[in-house]
Design a protein around this motif. Structure first.
Motif, PDB file in Angstrom:
ATOM      1  N   ALA A   1       0.801  -1.233   0.000  1.00 14.12           N
ATOM      2  CA  ALA A   1       0.000   0.000   0.000  1.00 14.12           C
ATOM      3  C   ALA A   1       0.839   1.291   0.000  1.00 14.12           C
ATOM      4  O   ALA A   1       0.643   2.140  -0.875  1.00 14.12           O
ATOM      5  N   PRO A   2       1.786   1.471   0.932  1.00 11.82           N
ATOM      6  CA  PRO A   2       2.560   2.725   0.868  1.00 11.82           C
ATOM      7  C   PRO A   2       3.370   2.878  -0.424  1.00 11.82           C
ATOM      8  O   PRO A   2       3.348   3.963  -1.023  1.00 11.82           O
ATOM      9  N   PRO A   3       4.051   1.827  -0.918  1.00  6.87           N
ATOM     10  CA  PRO A   3       4.739   2.003  -2.207  1.00  6.87           C
ATOM     11  C   PRO A   3       3.776   2.344  -3.339  1.00  6.87           C
ATOM     12  O   PRO A   3       4.092   3.166  -4.199  1.00  6.87           O
ATOM     13  N   ALA A   4       2.592   1.728  -3.327  1.00 10.85           N
ATOM     14  CA  ALA A   4       1.630   2.024  -4.398  1.00 10.85           C
ATOM     15  C   ALA A   4       1.163   3.472  -4.299  1.00 10.85           C
ATOM     16  O   ALA A   4       1.005   4.158  -5.318  1.00 10.85           O
ATOM     17  N   THR A   5       0.960   3.950  -3.061  1.00  3.99           N
ATOM     18  CA  THR A   5       0.594   5.353  -2.860  1.00  3.99           C
ATOM     19  C   THR A   5       1.698   6.255  -3.435  1.00  3.99           C
ATOM     20  O   THR A   5       1.427   7.188  -4.203  1.00  3.99           O
ATOM     21  N   ALA A   6       2.938   5.958  -3.062  1.00  2.00           N
ATOM     22  CA  ALA A   6       4.064   6.781  -3.496  1.00  2.00           C
ATOM     23  C   ALA A   6       4.215   6.743  -5.021  1.00  2.00           C
ATOM     24  O   ALA A   6       4.514   7.755  -5.651  1.00  2.00           O
ATOM     25  N   TYR A   7       3.963   5.568  -5.591  1.00  2.00           N
ATOM     26  CA  TYR A   7       4.097   5.382  -7.044  1.00  2.00           C
ATOM     27  C   TYR A   7       3.158   6.320  -7.805  1.00  2.00           C
ATOM     28  O   TYR A   7       3.480   6.792  -8.885  1.00  2.00           O
ATOM     29  N   LEU A   8       1.986   6.597  -7.186  1.00  2.00           N
ATOM     30  CA  LEU A   8       1.033   7.486  -7.847  1.00  2.00           C
ATOM     31  C   LEU A   8       1.426   8.950  -7.699  1.00  2.00           C
ATOM     32  O   LEU A   8       0.903   9.809  -8.395  1.00  2.00           O
ATOM     33  N   LEU A   9       2.324   9.228  -6.752  1.00  2.35           N
ATOM     34  CA  LEU A   9       2.605  10.629  -6.440  1.00  2.35           C
ATOM     35  C   LEU A   9       3.883  11.147  -7.089  1.00  2.35           C
ATOM     36  O   LEU A   9       4.137  12.345  -7.090  1.00  2.35           O
ATOM     37  N   THR A  10       4.723  10.274  -7.599  1.00  5.29           N
ATOM     38  CA  THR A  10       5.987  10.763  -8.132  1.00  5.29           C
ATOM     39  C   THR A  10       6.391   9.986  -9.369  1.00  5.29           C
ATOM     40  O   THR A  10       5.854   8.921  -9.654  1.00  5.29           O
ATOM     41  N   ASP A  11       7.371  10.554 -10.079  1.00  9.68           N
ATOM     42  CA  ASP A  11       7.871   9.906 -11.287  1.00  9.68           C
ATOM     43  C   ASP A  11       9.323   9.482 -11.158  1.00  9.68           C
ATOM     44  O   ASP A  11       9.970   9.175 -12.151  1.00  9.68           O
ATOM     45  N   ARG A  12       9.850   9.521  -9.923  1.00 14.23           N
ATOM     46  CA  ARG A  12      11.244   9.095  -9.771  1.00 14.23           C
ATOM     47  C   ARG A  12      11.391   8.152  -8.586  1.00 14.23           C
ATOM     48  O   ARG A  12      10.779   8.344  -7.537  1.00 14.23           O
ATOM     49  N   LEU A  13      12.242   7.154  -8.767  1.00 12.63           N
ATOM     50  CA  LEU A  13      12.372   6.116  -7.753  1.00 12.63           C
ATOM     51  C   LEU A  13      12.861   6.645  -6.401  1.00 12.63           C
ATOM     52  O   LEU A  13      12.301   6.272  -5.369  1.00 12.63           O
ATOM     53  N   PRO A  14      13.885   7.498  -6.339  1.00 15.08           N
ATOM     54  CA  PRO A  14      14.331   7.966  -5.015  1.00 15.08           C
ATOM     55  C   PRO A  14      13.210   8.666  -4.249  1.00 15.08           C
ATOM     56  O   PRO A  14      13.035   8.441  -3.043  1.00 15.08           O
ATOM     57  N   LYS A  15      12.421   9.493  -4.955  1.00 14.37           N
ATOM     58  CA  LYS A  15      11.305  10.178  -4.308  1.00 14.37           C
ATOM     59  C   LYS A  15      10.260   9.168  -3.857  1.00 14.37           C
ATOM     60  O   LYS A  15       9.634   9.316  -2.811  1.00 14.37           O
ATOM     61  N   MET A  16      10.074   8.147  -4.672  1.00 13.02           N
ATOM     62  CA  MET A  16       9.102   7.114  -4.334  1.00 13.02           C
ATOM     63  C   MET A  16       9.510   6.426  -3.034  1.00 13.02           C
ATOM     64  O   MET A  16       8.669   6.171  -2.165  1.00 13.02           O
ATOM     65  N   LEU A  17      10.797   6.140  -2.886  1.00 14.32           N
ATOM     66  CA  LEU A  17      11.271   5.504  -1.651  1.00 14.32           C
ATOM     67  C   LEU A  17      10.995   6.415  -0.454  1.00 14.32           C
ATOM     68  O   LEU A  17      10.507   5.971   0.582  1.00 14.32           O
ATOM     69  N   LEU A  18      11.289   7.702  -0.622  1.00 13.32           N
ATOM     70  CA  LEU A  18      11.080   8.661   0.462  1.00 13.32           C
ATOM     71  C   LEU A  18       9.600   8.764   0.835  1.00 13.32           C
ATOM     72  O   LEU A  18       9.226   8.697   2.018  1.00 13.32           O
ATOM     73  N   LEU A  19       8.739   8.897  -0.181  1.00 19.09           N
ATOM     74  CA  LEU A  19       7.302   9.027   0.078  1.00 19.09           C
ATOM     75  C   LEU A  19       6.732   7.766   0.710  1.00 19.09           C
ATOM     76  O   LEU A  19       5.794   7.826   1.509  1.00 19.09           O
ATOM     77  N   THR A  20       7.313   6.608   0.344  1.00 18.80           N
ATOM     78  CA  THR A  20       6.873   5.355   0.957  1.00 18.80           C
ATOM     79  C   THR A  20       7.112   5.388   2.456  1.00 18.80           C
ATOM     80  O   THR A  20       6.247   5.004   3.249  1.00 18.80           O
ATOM     81  N   VAL A  21       8.302   5.869   2.837  1.00 15.67           N
ATOM     82  CA  VAL A  21       8.619   5.967   4.259  1.00 15.67           C
ATOM     83  C   VAL A  21       7.627   6.905   4.941  1.00 15.67           C
ATOM     84  O   VAL A  21       7.071   6.581   6.002  1.00 15.67           O
ATOM     85  N   VAL A  22       7.360   8.055   4.317  1.00 17.19           N
ATOM     86  CA  VAL A  22       6.431   9.026   4.909  1.00 17.19           C
ATOM     87  C   VAL A  22       5.042   8.398   5.069  1.00 17.19           C
ATOM     88  O   VAL A  22       4.446   8.434   6.154  1.00 17.19           O
ATOM     89  N   ALA A  23       4.542   7.780   3.997  1.00 15.37           N
ATOM     90  CA  ALA A  23       3.205   7.183   4.052  1.00 15.37           C
ATOM     91  C   ALA A  23       3.149   6.080   5.105  1.00 15.37           C
ATOM     92  O   ALA A  23       2.166   5.953   5.843  1.00 15.37           O
ATOM     93  N   GLY A  24       4.222   5.290   5.200  1.00 15.93           N
ATOM     94  CA  GLY A  24       4.260   4.198   6.167  1.00 15.93           C
ATOM     95  C   GLY A  24       4.223   4.705   7.593  1.00 15.93           C
ATOM     96  O   GLY A  24       3.475   4.199   8.439  1.00 15.93           O
ATOM     97  N   VAL A  25       5.027   5.738   7.868  1.00 20.80           N
ATOM     98  CA  VAL A  25       5.084   6.264   9.230  1.00 20.80           C
ATOM     99  C   VAL A  25       3.755   6.938   9.601  1.00 20.80           C
ATOM    100  O   VAL A  25       3.263   6.768  10.715  1.00 20.80           O
ATOM    101  N   ILE A  26       3.175   7.657   8.652  1.00 19.79           N
ATOM    102  CA  ILE A  26       1.849   8.255   8.931  1.00 19.79           C
ATOM    103  C   ILE A  26       0.846   7.149   9.251  1.00 19.79           C
ATOM    104  O   ILE A  26       0.074   7.251  10.215  1.00 19.79           O
ATOM    105  N   SER A  27       0.853   6.083   8.468  1.00 18.80           N
ATOM    106  CA  SER A  27      -0.076   4.971   8.731  1.00 18.80           C
ATOM    107  C   SER A  27       0.117   4.429  10.133  1.00 18.80           C
ATOM    108  O   SER A  27      -0.861   4.133  10.828  1.00 18.80           O
ATOM    109  N   ALA A  28       1.375   4.296  10.547  1.00 13.55           N
ATOM    110  CA  ALA A  28       1.649   3.743  11.877  1.00 13.55           C
ATOM    111  C   ALA A  28       1.127   4.676  12.964  1.00 13.55           C
ATOM    112  O   ALA A  28       0.409   4.247  13.872  1.00 13.55           O
TER     113      ALA A  28
END
Ligand code: ATP
Ligand code: MG
Lengths: 327, 273
Positions: free
Chosen positions: A239-266
């Motif tokens: 779920a968090p990677p899929a969220t990030a995938y929709l929000l950016t077009d670059r892999l490094p940003k996707m990794l960062l957004l995944t962390v953000v989405a994951g921590v918010i979920s927690a």
């Protein structure tokens, strides 16, 4: 009607400040949150490399088949924790990936069916071994699927005089390993995911990278599932990677957004669980899926609502460089 | 590695070139000996011998299913060989990662992948970087130059799905240029590109050739073979003919290659009477 309301009324004082009201309760809340965040980070970071390759199902498979590795490790060493379990799980992850590839390559079976066969049969084997040969008070198939966060929070160890849950310690180590491997082998991971043939020509060893990824994934899974269960692990992997995938077009940003989405979920998930008096893992998955829904609808580039709005307006000027004719 | 004596191997795999003295001191960019490749025990390529000389553009021509893609994949070490040897610059490819610049068929990657044009071209430089090293100023400079050469600089920061087919092809080309290899293998680089892009690409290939690089191109349009290539390899499961276009690109050889299925004969093919 004298049924209690389905959703208890939300009260800021009790539901947001409540979990932090006394030092003991606050410590419990903090470690629950920290554990869930670490699960989200290490599973999410690895999940990014799965979903960009269309391999999310392999993550699902591995999060279940590690049970077999854990049971075999227990039968060999008599322990349900520590190094043996990590190695057992890591190896099963790699074996799972190898078997899937072997079936898919040497017959006409497509990858999805191969995943289904390998995943269910190894998991079933694990369950049978567990039931017949390795009965143990804290591990059963239910616990593998749903975890036992309460128990994990009480199972502490003292580090510098502070009581820290063992699973939090283990997850910190695994997350550190995952993050450093991604930092050190970023170019190998990137090219192997995008174009394995180029990776092979460049000598970047895409197959080794792939099995390394599966091994790491198993480590992340096995360190996570005792606390939160395989279902949350799968959710946090996707779920968090899929969220990030929709929000950016670059892999490094996707990794960062995944962390953000994951921590918010927690963080939000722990409070929601407290509010609804529900399982933390379940609440966390709901928050993660809520975030995904938001991204799905309102992502600036790929969002459904934004696309509809753009079609409705129709007066969007084309991008400047779309107008220039190229040589 | 047994040195292949010039006199000993005057076989059909070796074209008699006007300037074959060029290759006498340096090892050949590509040398294939009795190569057999099969999928599921059925041989697709049979006993292929091929010596490619430096500074040539070589067209690989043959009907669908002739094994052209298979040949290129085998050269790149992506397929297990049933028998035979392949040497790049006189050495196996394993010892020199990145020695082959590679332009795949466009469908071979996922264009929704979260990378920009710049990221993709940068991948070309990874072969020579070494473990744990990150691309630095030198690699960025190579990347910028490669994008310039294919006129894609203004698209550098676009995500790759927002490109037309011809632009995607040029990104792959830039990535291959960024590899700075001596030998390039291209699988149908002209498929689905317009005439202007095709002309720009062939122009680029010629400038690369003139700096001594060697380029192998799988090609389907027989009309342009004589115009584009220095040498041509006619392939149909085995080598039908190989040599300078003027000698080899004949109606008779084409008939053998396509097995009578050739509906339209190219205007430039030799031997029409
Ligand atoms: N992965 C595979 N497994 C089994 N057979 C294959 C595989 N790939 C190709 N083949 C077979 O090998 C033969 C040669 O295929 P190849 O892709 O090399 O042809 P090609 O010359 O590139 O054709 P085209 O012009 O259509 O691209 C074909 O008969 C094909 O059916
Ligand atoms: Mg082909």
């Amino acid at each position: 009607m004298n049924m209690p309301p389905l959703i208890p009324p939300f009260d800021f004082q009790t539901h947001v400040l409540g979990p932090w009201s006394s030092p003991e309760i606050a410590a419990g809340t903090f470690w629950t949150m920290a554990t869930c965040s670490l699960v989200a980070i290490c599973c999410g970071l690895l999940g990014c490399f799965l979903i960009v390759q269309g391999l999310a199902l392999i993550g699902d498979a591995i999060s279940h088949t590690v049970l077999l590795g854990i049971v075999v490790a227990f039968l060999l060493t008599g322990q349900f924790s520590g190094m043996a379990m990590l190695i057992g799980a890591g190896l099963t992850g790699i074996v799972t990936a190898l078997l899937i590839e072997f079936i898919h390559r040497s017959s006409r079976i497509k990858q999805d069916a191969a995943i289904g066969i390998v995943f269910t049969s190894l998991f079933a084997l694990g369950v049978i071994l567990l039931n017949t040969m390795a009965s143990h008070q804290h591990i059963d198939a239910d616990c593998v699927l749903f975890g036992d966060l309460e128990f994990a929070m009480f199972d502490t160890t003292k580090i510098f005089g502070v009581a820290i849950p063992r699973s939090a310690v283990q997850l910190t180590l695994v997350t550190a390993v995952v993050a450093s491997v991604i930092a050190l082998f970023y170019k190998e991971l990137l090219v192997s995911a995008f174009d394995p043939q180029l990776a092979a020509v460049l000598g970047l060893k895409p197959r080794l990278v792939r099995y390394g990824l599966m091994g790491l994934l198993s480590l992340a899974v096995v360190s996570s599932f005792q606390a939160v269960g395989a279902i949350l692990v799968v959710a946090m992997m996707i779920a968090p990677p899929a969220t990030a995938y929709l929000l950016t077009d670059r892999l490094p940003k996707m990794l960062l957004l995944t962390v953000v989405a994951g921590v918010i979920s927690a963080i939000v998930g722990v409070h929601v669980a407290f509010w609804l008096n529900a399982a933390t893992a379940g609440a966390m998955v709901c928050v993660a899926c809520g975030l995904f829904t938001l991204a799905f609808l309102f992502s600036p580039r790929h969002g459904l609502a934004v696309g509809a709005l753009r079609r409705f307006r129709r007066d969007d000027p084309p991008l400047a460089d779309e107008l220039s004719v190229s040589a | 590695m047994i040195p292949q004596g010039e006199q000993g191997s005057a076989d059909e795999g070796r074209p008699n070139l006007p300037d074959s003295s060029l290759g006498a001191d340096r090892p050949l960019p590509l040398s294939v000996r009795s190569l057999t490749v099969s999928y599921d025990r059925k041989a697709v390529l049979w006993n292929v011998d091929l010596d490619v000389f430096a500074g040539r553009i070589v067209g690989v021509v043959g009907p669908n299913g002739a094994g052209k893609t298979t040949l290129i994949k085998a050269i790149m070490g992506l397929l297990p060989l049933q028998s035979g040897t392949i040497l790049i610059n006189g050495k196996p490819l394993k010892k020199q990662p990145g020695a082959i610049g590679y332009v795949p068929q466009r469908e071979s990657v996922d264009w929704d992948f979260p990378v920009t044009v710049h990221d993709v071209v940068m991948m070309g430089t990874y072969g020579t970087l070494g473990l744990f090293r990150r691309p630095g100023r030198k690699q960025r400079e190579i990347c910028r130059r490669s994008l310039d050469q294919v006129h894609m600089s203004s698209y550098a920061h676009r995500q790759i799905s927002n490109l037309s087919g011809g632009q995607q092809q040029r990104v792959f080309l830039a990535r291959a240029l960024a590899q700075e290899a001596d030998l390039y293998l291209m699988d149908e680089p002209f498929a689905g590109v317009d005439a202007a892009t095709e002309a720009a690409i062939i122009e680029l290939l010629r400038t690369q050739r003139d700096t001594g690089r060697t380029i192998l191109v799988i090609h389907h349009d027989l009309q342009s073979v004589a115009d584009y290539f220095d040498d041509v390899l006619l392939l149909n499961r085995h080598v039908v003919a190989y040599g300078p276009v003027g000698d080899v690109f004949t109606v008779e050889n084409l008939r053998t290659t396509y097995g009578g299925k050739l509906a339209v004969l190219p205007e430039h093919a030799n031997g029409e009477t």
